[in-house]
Design a protein around this motif. Structure first.
Motif, PDB file in Angstrom:
ATOM      1  N   GLN A  22       0.835  -1.206   0.000  1.00  0.00           N
ATOM      2  CA  GLN A  22       0.000   0.000   0.000  1.00  0.00           C
ATOM      3  C   GLN A  22       0.866   1.250   0.000  1.00  0.00           C
ATOM      4  OE1 GLN A  22      -2.234  -0.833   3.711  1.00  0.00           O
ATOM      5  NE2 GLN A  22      -4.081  -0.578   2.489  1.00  0.00           N
ATOM      6  N   THR A  23       0.334   2.316  -0.590  1.00  0.00           N
ATOM      7  CA  THR A  23       1.003   3.620  -0.495  1.00  0.00           C
ATOM      8  C   THR A  23       0.753   4.176   0.908  1.00  0.00           C
ATOM      9  OG1 THR A  23      -0.958   4.844  -1.200  1.00  0.00           O
ATOM     10  CG2 THR A  23       0.554   4.100  -2.935  1.00  0.00           C
ATOM     11  N   LEU A  24       1.486   5.217   1.265  1.00  0.00           N
ATOM     12  CA  LEU A  24       1.276   5.852   2.562  1.00  0.00           C
ATOM     13  C   LEU A  24      -0.159   6.375   2.672  1.00  0.00           C
ATOM     14  CD1 LEU A  24       2.475   6.837   5.268  1.00  0.00           C
ATOM     15  CD2 LEU A  24       3.026   8.987   4.110  1.00  0.00           C
ATOM     16  N   GLU A  25      -0.661   6.906   1.575  1.00  0.00           N
ATOM     17  CA  GLU A  25      -2.027   7.436   1.578  1.00  0.00           C
ATOM     18  C   GLU A  25      -3.041   6.327   1.858  1.00  0.00           C
ATOM     19  OE1 GLU A  25       0.519  10.298  -0.566  1.00  0.00           O
ATOM     20  OE2 GLU A  25       0.303   8.133  -0.628  1.00  0.00           O
ATOM     21  N   GLN A  26      -2.838   5.166   1.239  1.00  0.00           N
ATOM     22  CA  GLN A  26      -3.746   4.030   1.473  1.00  0.00           C
ATOM     23  C   GLN A  26      -3.636   3.523   2.912  1.00  0.00           C
ATOM     24  OE1 GLN A  26      -2.187   1.635  -1.753  1.00  0.00           O
ATOM     25  NE2 GLN A  26      -4.019   1.939  -2.995  1.00  0.00           N
ATOM     26  N   GLN A  27      -2.401   3.446   3.410  1.00  0.00           N
ATOM     27  CA  GLN A  27      -2.196   3.013   4.802  1.00  0.00           C
ATOM     28  C   GLN A  27      -2.874   3.984   5.765  1.00  0.00           C
ATOM     29  OE1 GLN A  27       2.089   3.070   4.835  1.00  0.00           O
ATOM     30  NE2 GLN A  27       2.259   0.863   4.568  1.00  0.00           N
ATOM     31  N   THR A  28      -2.728   5.278   5.480  1.00  0.00           N
ATOM     32  CA  THR A  28      -3.316   6.296   6.346  1.00  0.00           C
ATOM     33  C   THR A  28      -4.835   6.206   6.352  1.00  0.00           C
ATOM     34  OG1 THR A  28      -1.445   7.774   5.942  1.00  0.00           O
ATOM     35  CG2 THR A  28      -3.466   8.787   6.771  1.00  0.00           C
ATOM     36  N   GLU A  29      -5.408   6.033   5.172  1.00  0.00           N
ATOM     37  CA  GLU A  29      -6.870   5.914   5.088  1.00  0.00           C
ATOM     38  C   GLU A  29      -7.353   4.700   5.878  1.00  0.00           C
ATOM     39  OE1 GLU A  29     -10.663   6.867   2.721  1.00  0.00           O
ATOM     40  OE2 GLU A  29      -8.840   6.967   1.533  1.00  0.00           O
ATOM     41  N   GLU A  30      -6.640   3.591   5.762  1.00  0.00           N
ATOM     42  CA  GLU A  30      -7.020   2.387   6.515  1.00  0.00           C
ATOM     43  C   GLU A  30      -6.950   2.643   8.023  1.00  0.00           C
ATOM     44  OE1 GLU A  30      -5.787  -2.295   7.232  1.00  0.00           O
ATOM     45  OE2 GLU A  30      -4.938  -1.273   5.489  1.00  0.00           O
ATOM     46  N   ALA A  31      -5.894   3.338   8.443  1.00  0.00           N
ATOM     47  CA  ALA A  31      -5.721   3.631   9.872  1.00  0.00           C
ATOM     48  C   ALA A  31      -6.842   4.534  10.399  1.00  0.00           C
ATOM     49  CB  ALA A  31      -4.359   4.278  10.108  1.00  0.00           C
ATOM     50  N   LEU A  32      -7.200   5.546   9.611  1.00  0.00           N
ATOM     51  CA  LEU A  32      -8.263   6.469  10.024  1.00  0.00           C
ATOM     52  C   LEU A  32      -9.611   5.763  10.065  1.00  0.00           C
ATOM     53  CD1 LEU A  32      -7.171   9.638   8.010  1.00  0.00           C
ATOM     54  CD2 LEU A  32      -7.114   9.377  10.476  1.00  0.00           C
ATOM     55  N   LYS A  33      -9.837   4.926   9.088  1.00  0.00           N
ATOM     56  CA  LYS A  33     -11.091   4.161   9.022  1.00  0.00           C
ATOM     57  C   LYS A  33     -11.217   3.239  10.231  1.00  0.00           C
ATOM     58  CE  LYS A  33     -13.704   1.851   5.362  1.00  0.00           C
ATOM     59  NZ  LYS A  33     -13.605   1.302   4.006  1.00  0.00           N
ATOM     60  N   ALA A  34     -10.071   2.732  10.695  1.00  0.00           N
ATOM     61  CA  ALA A  34     -10.068   1.788  11.828  1.00  0.00           C
ATOM     62  C   ALA A  34     -10.213   2.487  13.175  1.00  0.00           C
ATOM     63  CB  ALA A  34      -8.788   0.953  11.806  1.00  0.00           C
ATOM     64  N   GLY A  35     -10.022   3.836  13.199  1.00  0.00           N
ATOM     65  CA  GLY A  35     -10.273   4.532  14.458  1.00  0.00           C
ATOM     66  C   GLY A  35      -9.218   5.503  14.952  1.00  0.00           C
ATOM     67  N   VAL A  36      -8.138   5.726  14.182  1.00  0.00           N
ATOM     68  CA  VAL A  36      -7.141   6.728  14.582  1.00  0.00           C
ATOM     69  C   VAL A  36      -7.837   8.075  14.789  1.00  0.00           C
ATOM     70  CG1 VAL A  36      -5.302   8.167  13.572  1.00  0.00           C
ATOM     71  CG2 VAL A  36      -5.021   5.698  13.690  1.00  0.00           C
ATOM     72  N   THR A  37      -7.458   8.796  15.841  1.00  0.00           N
ATOM     73  CA  THR A  37      -8.182  10.025  16.213  1.00  0.00           C
ATOM     74  C   THR A  37      -7.438  11.319  15.893  1.00  0.00           C
ATOM     75  OG1 THR A  37      -7.255   9.941  18.454  1.00  0.00           O
ATOM     76  CG2 THR A  37      -9.378   8.844  18.120  1.00  0.00           C
ATOM     77  N   PHE A  38      -6.167  11.204  15.469  1.00  0.00           N
ATOM     78  CA  PHE A  38      -5.351  12.391  15.207  1.00  0.00           C
ATOM     79  C   PHE A  38      -4.261  11.985  14.223  1.00  0.00           C
ATOM     80  CE2 PHE A  38      -2.527  15.933  15.896  1.00  0.00           C
ATOM     81  CZ  PHE A  38      -3.263  16.942  16.525  1.00  0.00           C
ATOM     82  N   LEU A  39      -3.912  12.882  13.289  1.00  0.00           N
ATOM     83  CA  LEU A  39      -2.922  12.532  12.267  1.00  0.00           C
ATOM     84  C   LEU A  39      -1.857  13.606  12.131  1.00  0.00           C
ATOM     85  CD1 LEU A  39      -2.096  10.595   9.896  1.00  0.00           C
ATOM     86  CD2 LEU A  39      -3.536  12.026   8.418  1.00  0.00           C
ATOM     87  N   GLN A  40      -0.594  13.154  12.166  1.00  0.00           N
ATOM     88  CA  GLN A  40       0.536  14.052  11.898  1.00  0.00           C
ATOM     89  C   GLN A  40       1.287  13.540  10.672  1.00  0.00           C
ATOM     90  OE1 GLN A  40       4.979  14.647  13.558  1.00  0.00           O
ATOM     91  NE2 GLN A  40       3.451  14.862  15.174  1.00  0.00           N
ATOM     92  N   LEU A  41       1.506  14.436   9.716  1.00  0.00           N
ATOM     93  CA  LEU A  41       2.322  14.096   8.549  1.00  0.00           C
ATOM     94  C   LEU A  41       3.754  14.500   8.840  1.00  0.00           C
ATOM     95  CD1 LEU A  41       2.652  13.157   5.582  1.00  0.00           C
ATOM     96  CD2 LEU A  41       2.104  15.504   4.883  1.00  0.00           C
ATOM     97  N   ARG A  42       4.636  13.496   8.877  1.00  0.00           N
ATOM     98  CA  ARG A  42       6.051  13.771   9.134  1.00  0.00           C
ATOM     99  C   ARG A  42       6.855  13.403   7.887  1.00  0.00           C
ATOM    100  NH1 ARG A  42       8.672  11.880  14.627  1.00  0.00           N
ATOM    101  NH2 ARG A  42       8.654   9.778  13.815  1.00  0.00           N
ATOM    102  N   GLU A  43       7.542  14.366   7.332  1.00  0.00           N
ATOM    103  CA  GLU A  43       8.392  14.157   6.151  1.00  0.00           C
ATOM    104  C   GLU A  43       9.696  14.902   6.381  1.00  0.00           C
ATOM    105  OE1 GLU A  43       8.116  12.259   3.599  1.00  0.00           O
ATOM    106  OE2 GLU A  43       6.014  11.664   3.690  1.00  0.00           O
ATOM    107  N   LYS A  44      10.792  14.176   6.423  1.00  0.00           N
ATOM    108  CA  LYS A  44      12.084  14.813   6.722  1.00  0.00           C
ATOM    109  C   LYS A  44      12.918  15.074   5.461  1.00  0.00           C
ATOM    110  CE  LYS A  44      11.775  14.986  11.234  1.00  0.00           C
ATOM    111  NZ  LYS A  44      11.634  16.268  11.916  1.00  0.00           N
ATOM    112  N   ASP A  45      12.570  14.416   4.344  1.00  0.00           N
ATOM    113  CA  ASP A  45      13.484  14.517   3.200  1.00  0.00           C
ATOM    114  C   ASP A  45      12.803  14.916   1.890  1.00  0.00           C
ATOM    115  OD1 ASP A  45      12.071  12.197   2.955  1.00  0.00           O
ATOM    116  OD2 ASP A  45      13.798  10.867   2.721  1.00  0.00           O
ATOM    117  N   LEU A  46      11.618  15.515   1.976  1.00  0.00           N
ATOM    118  CA  LEU A  46      10.968  16.021   0.766  1.00  0.00           C
ATOM    119  C   LEU A  46      11.181  17.525   0.663  1.00  0.00           C
ATOM    120  CD1 LEU A  46       7.441  14.284   0.686  1.00  0.00           C
ATOM    121  CD2 LEU A  46       9.479  13.670  -0.621  1.00  0.00           C
ATOM    122  N   ASP A  47      11.320  18.021  -0.586  1.00  0.00           N
ATOM    123  CA  ASP A  47      11.401  19.477  -0.731  1.00  0.00           C
ATOM    124  C   ASP A  47      10.004  20.070  -0.495  1.00  0.00           C
ATOM    125  OD1 ASP A  47       9.882  19.435  -3.158  1.00  0.00           O
ATOM    126  OD2 ASP A  47      11.705  19.026  -4.303  1.00  0.00           O
TER     127      ASP A  47
END
Length: 215
Positions: free
Chosen positions: A22-47
Motif C-alpha cells: 500500500q502507499t502511505l495514503e492508502q495506509q493512512t486511510e485504513e488507519a483512520l477508518k479503523a479509528g485513529v483520532t489524530f494525524l501528523q504528517l512527518r516528512e524529513k526529506d521532501l522538498d
C-alpha cells in the motif's frame, strides 16, 4: 480549531518507511477508518513542493474522517495546505514564534523532554505536548530516552494534554497506565504492521486504559 483531549487518544505519525503493498495514503486511510483520532504528517526529506503536494492529499483524507491533521516541523507547508496545525520539536522554531505565525485558532503541538520544557511550551501557546522518546525507536535512533517518572512529572506539571511517543508497542504500552497521559503517538505500531486495521483497533483499547477512558 479547538482541540479536545479525546482527539489525542490514538495519534498516528506517518512514515513512508513501511510503504509496500500500500502507499502511505492508502495506509493512512485504513488507519483512520479503523479509528485513529489524530494525524501528523512527518516528512524529513521532501522538498517544500513535494511535501505540500502530499500534505494536501493527506489533509483531504483526514478531513473525510473528521480527524485533526497537523504537519511536523514545517510551518510554511502547514499554512499553505490549510492543515489544522503544526507540531514542532525542541530543535525547531520556538513555540511562541510558531504561535504568532499560525495564529490563535490553529493547533500547536510541542515536543517536551523535561518539566521545564513542558511548562515553557504551555506558557508560549502549545495546545498539547508530545513527550518522549520513552523507548528506543528506529524512527529516531539518536533520540535520548526519558524515564516513566519524567512522563508522570510532566503530566502533573501542565494543564494541557500529553501524548507519549517513542517505540511504543502492544508489549510495553501498559507501562503508561496511571501516568496521566491523554493518548499514544504511534508510528511503527500502526504503519509497520501487516494488518493496520487490527493493529489500530488493538492499540485503541490499550490507549483507553492509558487515558483512563476504558471504564
Amino acid at each position: 480549531m479547538k482541540l479536545d483531549r479525546e482527539q489525542l487518544l490514538l495519534y498516528a505519525v506517518t512514515d513512508r518507511m513501511w510503504e509496500g503493498k500500500q502507499t502511505l495514503e492508502q495506509q493512512t486511510e485504513e488507519a483512520l477508518k479503523a479509528g485513529v483520532t489524530f494525524l501528523q504528517l512527518r516528512e524529513k526529506d521532501l522538498d517544500t513542493e513535494k511535501f505540500l503536494e502530499k500534505a494536501k492529499v493527506m489533509k483531504e483524507i483526514a478531513g473525510r474522517y473528521h480527524v485533526p491533521f497537523v504537519i511536523n516541523d514545517n510551518v510554511e507547508v502547514a499554512l499553505l495546505c490549510g492543515a489544522d496545525g503544526v507540531h514542532v520539536g525542541q530543535s525547531d522554531m520556538e513555540a511562541g514564534d510558531v504561535r504568532e505565525l499560525i495564529g490563535p485558532d490553529k493547533i500547536l503541538g510541542v515536543t517536551a523532554k523535561t518539566v521545564e520544557q513542558a511548562k515553557l511550551a504551555e506558557k508560549r501557546g502549545a495546545d498539547y505536548l508530545g513527550v518522549g522518546t520513552v523507548f528506543p525507536t528506529a524512527t529516531k535512533p539518536n533520540a535520548i530516552a526519558i524515564t516513566m517518572d519524567t512522563v508522570k512529572e510532566i503530566c502533573q506539571a501542565v494543564s494541557i494534554p500529553v501524548v507519549v511517543i517513542g517505540g511504543i508497542n502492544k508489549n510495553n504500552v501498559s507501562m503508561f497506565e496511571g501516568t496521566g497521559a491523554a493518548g499514544l503517538a504511534l508510528v511503527s505500531a500502526i504503519f509497520g504492521q501487516e494488518n493496520i486495521t487490527e493493529a489500530v483497533k488493538d492499540m485503541m483499547e490499550r490507549a483507553k486504559k492509558v487515558a483512563g477512558t476504558d471504564k
